[in-house]
Design a protein around this motif. Structure first.
Motif, PDB file in Angstrom:
ATOM      1  N   ARG A  16       0.816  -1.211   0.000  1.00 46.49           N
ATOM      2  CA  ARG A  16       0.000   0.000   0.000  1.00 46.49           C
ATOM      3  C   ARG A  16       0.857   1.271   0.000  1.00 46.49           C
ATOM      4  O   ARG A  16       0.517   2.249  -0.657  1.00 46.49           O
ATOM      5  CB  ARG A  16      -0.921   0.005   1.217  1.00 46.49           C
ATOM      6  CG  ARG A  16      -1.879   1.191   1.241  1.00 46.49           C
ATOM      7  CD  ARG A  16      -2.801   1.197   2.452  1.00 46.49           C
ATOM      8  NE  ARG A  16      -3.469  -0.074   2.600  1.00 46.49           N
ATOM      9  CZ  ARG A  16      -3.540  -0.765   3.746  1.00 46.49           C
ATOM     10  NH1 ARG A  16      -2.968  -0.312   4.834  1.00 46.49           N
ATOM     11  NH2 ARG A  16      -4.164  -1.920   3.799  1.00 46.49           N
ATOM     12  N   HIS A  17       1.965   1.260   0.723  1.00 41.83           N
ATOM     13  CA  HIS A  17       2.722   2.495   0.933  1.00 41.83           C
ATOM     14  C   HIS A  17       4.019   2.620   0.129  1.00 41.83           C
ATOM     15  O   HIS A  17       4.556   3.718   0.019  1.00 41.83           O
ATOM     16  CB  HIS A  17       3.050   2.652   2.418  1.00 41.83           C
ATOM     17  CG  HIS A  17       1.833   2.733   3.282  1.00 41.83           C
ATOM     18  ND1 HIS A  17       0.882   3.714   3.146  1.00 41.83           N
ATOM     19  CD2 HIS A  17       1.396   1.919   4.275  1.00 41.83           C
ATOM     20  CE1 HIS A  17      -0.081   3.515   4.034  1.00 41.83           C
ATOM     21  NE2 HIS A  17       0.210   2.435   4.722  1.00 41.83           N
ATOM     22  N   ALA A  18       4.524   1.512  -0.405  1.00 42.59           N
ATOM     23  CA  ALA A  18       5.784   1.564  -1.157  1.00 42.59           C
ATOM     24  C   ALA A  18       5.654   2.516  -2.337  1.00 42.59           C
ATOM     25  O   ALA A  18       4.709   2.446  -3.112  1.00 42.59           O
ATOM     26  CB  ALA A  18       6.162   0.169  -1.643  1.00 42.59           C
ATOM     27  N   GLY A  19       6.584   3.436  -2.437  1.00 43.62           N
ATOM     28  CA  GLY A  19       6.569   4.406  -3.525  1.00 43.62           C
ATOM     29  C   GLY A  19       5.674   5.603  -3.281  1.00 43.62           C
ATOM     30  O   GLY A  19       5.735   6.585  -4.003  1.00 43.62           O
ATOM     31  N   LYS A  20       4.845   5.535  -2.247  1.00 39.79           N
ATOM     32  CA  LYS A  20       3.927   6.636  -1.950  1.00 39.79           C
ATOM     33  C   LYS A  20       4.379   7.448  -0.733  1.00 39.79           C
ATOM     34  O   LYS A  20       4.033   8.604  -0.603  1.00 39.79           O
ATOM     35  CB  LYS A  20       2.521   6.090  -1.705  1.00 39.79           C
ATOM     36  CG  LYS A  20       1.941   5.424  -2.937  1.00 39.79           C
ATOM     37  CD  LYS A  20       0.611   4.800  -2.638  1.00 39.79           C
ATOM     38  CE  LYS A  20       0.164   4.000  -3.847  1.00 39.79           C
ATOM     39  NZ  LYS A  20      -0.702   2.915  -3.511  1.00 39.79           N
ATOM     40  N   ARG A  21       5.122   6.800   0.135  1.00 45.84           N
ATOM     41  CA  ARG A  21       5.655   7.469   1.322  1.00 45.84           C
ATOM     42  C   ARG A  21       7.170   7.361   1.288  1.00 45.84           C
ATOM     43  O   ARG A  21       7.711   6.338   0.873  1.00 45.84           O
ATOM     44  CB  ARG A  21       5.096   6.829   2.587  1.00 45.84           C
ATOM     45  CG  ARG A  21       3.603   7.046   2.711  1.00 45.84           C
ATOM     46  CD  ARG A  21       3.136   6.650   4.055  1.00 45.84           C
ATOM     47  NE  ARG A  21       1.692   6.905   4.153  1.00 45.84           N
ATOM     48  CZ  ARG A  21       1.008   6.741   5.245  1.00 45.84           C
ATOM     49  NH1 ARG A  21       1.597   6.303   6.334  1.00 45.84           N
ATOM     50  NH2 ARG A  21      -0.274   6.988   5.270  1.00 45.84           N
ATOM     51  N   PRO A  22       7.869   8.381   1.736  1.00 51.97           N
ATOM     52  CA  PRO A  22       9.322   8.392   1.607  1.00 51.97           C
ATOM     53  C   PRO A  22      10.046   7.349   2.459  1.00 51.97           C
ATOM     54  O   PRO A  22      11.126   6.913   2.106  1.00 51.97           O
ATOM     55  CB  PRO A  22       9.715   9.805   2.019  1.00 51.97           C
ATOM     56  CG  PRO A  22       8.586  10.297   2.848  1.00 51.97           C
ATOM     57  CD  PRO A  22       7.356   9.604   2.337  1.00 51.97           C
ATOM     58  N   ALA A  23       9.452   6.929   3.564  1.00 49.40           N
ATOM     59  CA  ALA A  23      10.154   5.983   4.434  1.00 49.40           C
ATOM     60  C   ALA A  23       9.166   5.183   5.269  1.00 49.40           C
ATOM     61  O   ALA A  23       8.132   5.701   5.691  1.00 49.40           O
ATOM     62  CB  ALA A  23      11.104   6.725   5.357  1.00 49.40           C
ATOM     63  N   ALA A  24       9.514   3.932   5.510  1.00 49.01           N
ATOM     64  CA  ALA A  24       8.750   3.103   6.432  1.00 49.01           C
ATOM     65  C   ALA A  24       9.194   3.422   7.856  1.00 49.01           C
ATOM     66  O   ALA A  24       8.394   3.437   8.785  1.00 49.01           O
ATOM     67  CB  ALA A  24       8.970   1.631   6.132  1.00 49.01           C
ATOM     68  N   LEU A  25      10.492   3.674   7.988  1.00 45.86           N
ATOM     69  CA  LEU A  25      11.058   4.063   9.278  1.00 45.86           C
ATOM     70  C   LEU A  25      12.399   4.716   9.036  1.00 45.86           C
ATOM     71  O   LEU A  25      12.886   4.764   7.911  1.00 45.86           O
ATOM     72  CB  LEU A  25      11.196   2.842  10.207  1.00 45.86           C
ATOM     73  CG  LEU A  25      11.960   1.626   9.689  1.00 45.86           C
ATOM     74  CD1 LEU A  25      13.424   1.706  10.072  1.00 45.86           C
ATOM     75  CD2 LEU A  25      11.358   0.370  10.270  1.00 45.86           C
ATOM     76  N   ARG A  26      12.979   5.228  10.086  1.00 49.72           N
ATOM     77  CA  ARG A  26      14.294   5.845   9.997  1.00 49.72           C
ATOM     78  C   ARG A  26      15.177   5.249  11.075  1.00 49.72           C
ATOM     79  O   ARG A  26      14.715   4.949  12.169  1.00 49.72           O
ATOM     80  CB  ARG A  26      14.190   7.363  10.172  1.00 49.72           C
ATOM     81  CG  ARG A  26      13.542   8.029   8.964  1.00 49.72           C
ATOM     82  CD  ARG A  26      13.363   9.524   9.160  1.00 49.72           C
ATOM     83  NE  ARG A  26      12.874  10.161   7.954  1.00 49.72           N
ATOM     84  CZ  ARG A  26      11.631  10.074   7.499  1.00 49.72           C
ATOM     85  NH1 ARG A  26      10.743   9.363   8.149  1.00 49.72           N
ATOM     86  NH2 ARG A  26      11.270  10.684   6.392  1.00 49.72           N
ATOM     87  N   ALA A  27      16.463   5.072  10.732  1.00 45.51           N
ATOM     88  CA  ALA A  27      17.422   4.506  11.675  1.00 45.51           C
ATOM     89  C   ALA A  27      18.649   5.409  11.719  1.00 45.51           C
ATOM     90  O   ALA A  27      19.051   5.975  10.703  1.00 45.51           O
ATOM     91  CB  ALA A  27      17.821   3.103  11.239  1.00 45.51           C
ATOM     92  N   LYS A  28      19.213   5.525  12.906  1.00 41.39           N
ATOM     93  CA  LYS A  28      20.404   6.346  13.060  1.00 41.39           C
ATOM     94  C   LYS A  28      21.627   5.472  12.836  1.00 41.39           C
ATOM     95  O   LYS A  28      21.892   4.528  13.569  1.00 41.39           O
ATOM     96  CB  LYS A  28      20.446   6.966  14.458  1.00 41.39           C
ATOM     97  CG  LYS A  28      21.391   8.125  14.574  1.00 41.39           C
ATOM     98  CD  LYS A  28      21.207   8.842  15.893  1.00 41.39           C
ATOM     99  CE  LYS A  28      21.925  10.158  15.908  1.00 41.39           C
ATOM    100  NZ  LYS A  28      21.708  10.874  17.169  1.00 41.39           N
ATOM    101  N   GLY A  30      25.743   5.743  12.153  1.00 43.20           N
ATOM    102  CA  GLY A  30      26.923   6.600  12.164  1.00 43.20           C
ATOM    103  C   GLY A  30      26.610   8.043  12.516  1.00 43.20           C
ATOM    104  O   GLY A  30      27.233   8.957  11.993  1.00 43.20           O
ATOM    105  N   GLY A  31      25.616   8.253  13.363  1.00 42.54           N
ATOM    106  CA  GLY A  31      25.264   9.599  13.788  1.00 42.54           C
ATOM    107  C   GLY A  31      24.333  10.341  12.844  1.00 42.54           C
ATOM    108  O   GLY A  31      23.958  11.468  13.101  1.00 42.54           O
ATOM    109  N   THR A  32      23.934   9.692  11.743  1.00 44.42           N
ATOM    110  CA  THR A  32      23.055  10.325  10.768  1.00 44.42           C
ATOM    111  C   THR A  32      21.784   9.500  10.613  1.00 44.42           C
ATOM    112  O   THR A  32      21.839   8.276  10.486  1.00 44.42           O
ATOM    113  CB  THR A  32      23.752  10.412   9.386  1.00 44.42           C
ATOM    114  OG1 THR A  32      24.968  11.126   9.546  1.00 44.42           O
ATOM    115  CG2 THR A  32      22.878  11.114   8.365  1.00 44.42           C
ATOM    116  N   TRP A  33      20.649  10.187  10.617  1.00 44.01           N
ATOM    117  CA  TRP A  33      19.379   9.498  10.403  1.00 44.01           C
ATOM    118  C   TRP A  33      19.246   9.134   8.936  1.00 44.01           C
ATOM    119  O   TRP A  33      19.466   9.949   8.058  1.00 44.01           O
ATOM    120  CB  TRP A  33      18.209  10.375  10.839  1.00 44.01           C
ATOM    121  CG  TRP A  33      18.109  10.466  12.325  1.00 44.01           C
ATOM    122  CD1 TRP A  33      18.559  11.475  13.114  1.00 44.01           C
ATOM    123  CD2 TRP A  33      17.543   9.485  13.196  1.00 44.01           C
ATOM    124  NE1 TRP A  33      18.313  11.192  14.436  1.00 44.01           N
ATOM    125  CE2 TRP A  33      17.687   9.971  14.509  1.00 44.01           C
ATOM    126  CE3 TRP A  33      16.936   8.248  13.010  1.00 44.01           C
ATOM    127  CZ2 TRP A  33      17.236   9.272  15.623  1.00 44.01           C
ATOM    128  CZ3 TRP A  33      16.488   7.542  14.118  1.00 44.01           C
ATOM    129  CH2 TRP A  33      16.637   8.059  15.405  1.00 44.01           C
TER     130      TRP A  33
END
Length: 70
Positions: A16-28, A30-33
């Protein structure tokens, strides 16, 4: 009301969401999200499931997850 299994719900959400939303989740990392897409997350889930099968885990077996995030 039958909502399906957790697995079905997950892959339905990916479809449903693939390609429609930029991310399923975010992970940090090396100090960068870093954004993780729905398809990348689905690929990781499949990879882990295949690894568990390779180790001999079968449907109905019980496993535990030890994580820092409860």
């Amino acid at each position: 009301m039958n909502t399906g299994t957790l697995t079905e719900l997950f892959f339905t959400a990916v479809d449903r969401h693939a390609g429609k939303r930029p991310a399923a989740l975010r992970a940090k990392l090396g100090g960068t999200w870093r954004a993780i897409t729905h398809q990348e997350l689905a690929d990781r889930v499949v990879t882990v499931s295949l690894g568990l099968r390779e180790l001999g885990i079968a449907a109905g077996d019980r496993v535990s997850i030890l994580a820092e995030t409860r």
